[in-house]
Design a protein around this motif. Structure first.
Motif, short mmCIF file in Angstrom:
data_model
loop_
_atom_site.label_atom_id
_atom_site.label_comp_id
_atom_site.label_asym_id
_atom_site.label_seq_id
_atom_site.Cartn_x
_atom_site.Cartn_y
_atom_site.Cartn_z
N GLN A 19 -5.25 2.52 17.34
CA GLN A 19 -5.28 1.97 15.98
C GLN A 19 -4.18 0.93 15.81
O GLN A 19 -4.40 -0.13 15.22
CB GLN A 19 -5.10 3.09 14.95
CG GLN A 19 -6.33 3.94 14.74
CD GLN A 19 -6.06 5.06 13.70
OE1 GLN A 19 -4.91 5.42 13.45
NE2 GLN A 19 -7.13 5.59 13.16
N HIS A 20 -3.01 1.27 16.33
CA HIS A 20 -1.88 0.35 16.24
C HIS A 20 -2.20 -0.97 16.96
O HIS A 20 -1.95 -2.06 16.45
CB HIS A 20 -0.63 1.01 16.82
CG HIS A 20 0.58 0.14 16.78
ND1 HIS A 20 1.23 -0.18 15.61
CD2 HIS A 20 1.26 -0.50 17.77
CE1 HIS A 20 2.25 -0.97 15.88
NE2 HIS A 20 2.30 -1.18 17.19
N GLU A 21 -2.78 -0.87 18.12
CA GLU A 21 -3.16 -2.04 18.91
C GLU A 21 -4.20 -2.87 18.16
O GLU A 21 -4.12 -4.10 18.10
CB GLU A 21 -3.72 -1.58 20.26
CG GLU A 21 -3.69 -2.62 21.33
CD GLU A 21 -4.12 -2.03 22.67
OE1 GLU A 21 -5.17 -2.48 23.16
OE2 GLU A 21 -3.43 -1.14 23.18
N HIS A 41 -3.83 -6.65 16.64
CA HIS A 41 -4.80 -7.69 16.97
C HIS A 41 -5.31 -8.36 15.68
O HIS A 41 -5.40 -9.59 15.60
CB HIS A 41 -5.96 -7.08 17.78
CG HIS A 41 -6.97 -8.08 18.23
ND1 HIS A 41 -6.70 -9.03 19.19
CD2 HIS A 41 -8.25 -8.28 17.84
CE1 HIS A 41 -7.78 -9.77 19.38
NE2 HIS A 41 -8.73 -9.34 18.56
N VAL A 42 -5.64 -7.53 14.66
CA VAL A 42 -6.12 -8.05 13.38
C VAL A 42 -5.04 -8.92 12.74
O VAL A 42 -5.30 -10.03 12.27
CB VAL A 42 -6.54 -6.90 12.43
CG1 VAL A 42 -6.74 -7.39 11.02
CG2 VAL A 42 -7.79 -6.22 12.95
N ILE A 43 -3.80 -8.42 12.72
CA ILE A 43 -2.69 -9.16 12.13
C ILE A 43 -2.46 -10.47 12.89
O ILE A 43 -2.25 -11.53 12.28
CB ILE A 43 -1.42 -8.30 12.09
CG1 ILE A 43 -1.59 -7.18 11.06
CG2 ILE A 43 -0.19 -9.14 11.79
CD1 ILE A 43 -0.49 -6.14 11.08
N GLN A 82 -2.89 -16.32 13.01
CA GLN A 82 -3.42 -17.53 13.63
C GLN A 82 -4.27 -18.32 12.63
O GLN A 82 -4.16 -19.54 12.53
CB GLN A 82 -4.24 -17.19 14.89
CG GLN A 82 -4.73 -18.41 15.66
CD GLN A 82 -3.58 -19.25 16.19
OE1 GLN A 82 -2.63 -18.74 16.76
NE2 GLN A 82 -3.67 -20.56 15.99
N GLU A 83 -5.11 -17.62 11.87
CA GLU A 83 -5.93 -18.28 10.85
C GLU A 83 -5.04 -18.94 9.79
O GLU A 83 -5.31 -20.07 9.36
CB GLU A 83 -6.87 -17.28 10.18
CG GLU A 83 -8.04 -16.85 11.04
CD GLU A 83 -8.90 -15.78 10.37
OE1 GLU A 83 -8.83 -15.63 9.13
OE2 GLU A 83 -9.64 -15.10 11.10
#
Length: 108
Positions: free
Chosen positions: A13-15, A19-21, A26-27
């Protein structure tokens, strides 16, 4: 054993969250760069428009000066025409008078 499974799940979940963050960062960065580019482009357009406005104002000033010059010239031309007309009238009257005098001399 459950502890290890929970730990693995939390790690995954942390990974995933990282990745989402990371994607969101980046966006956000891409949008920021895009906004900066748009701002620079808009600034260039504003500078061009400002220069065009300055040139147009200069042309308007020149046109206004030309109109004033033409008005002054037309006033001078009118005066010259009036003077020429008076001169022609004087010559005409003088010639008429001369003709009358010549006629009287011939009659005498």
């Amino acid at each position: 054993c459950n502890y290890n499974i929970d730990r693995i799940v939390l790690s995954e979940q942390h990974e995933h969250e990282q990745h989402v963050i990371s994607n969101q960062l980046q966006e956000a960065h891409d949008k920021h760069v895009s906004y900066e580019n748009t701002l620079e482009e808009n600034t260039r357009h504003i500078e061009i428009i400002t220069k065009h406005e300055e040139l147009l104002q200069h042309l308007l000033d020149l046109a206004y000066q030309d109109i004033q010059d033409l008005e002054s010239s037309s006033g001078l031309v009118e005066e010259e025409l009036k003077d020429a007309k008076q001169h022609i009238e004087l010559l005409h009257d003088s010639n008429k008078q001369q003709g009358v005098e010549n006629s009287q001399t011939l009659d005498a």
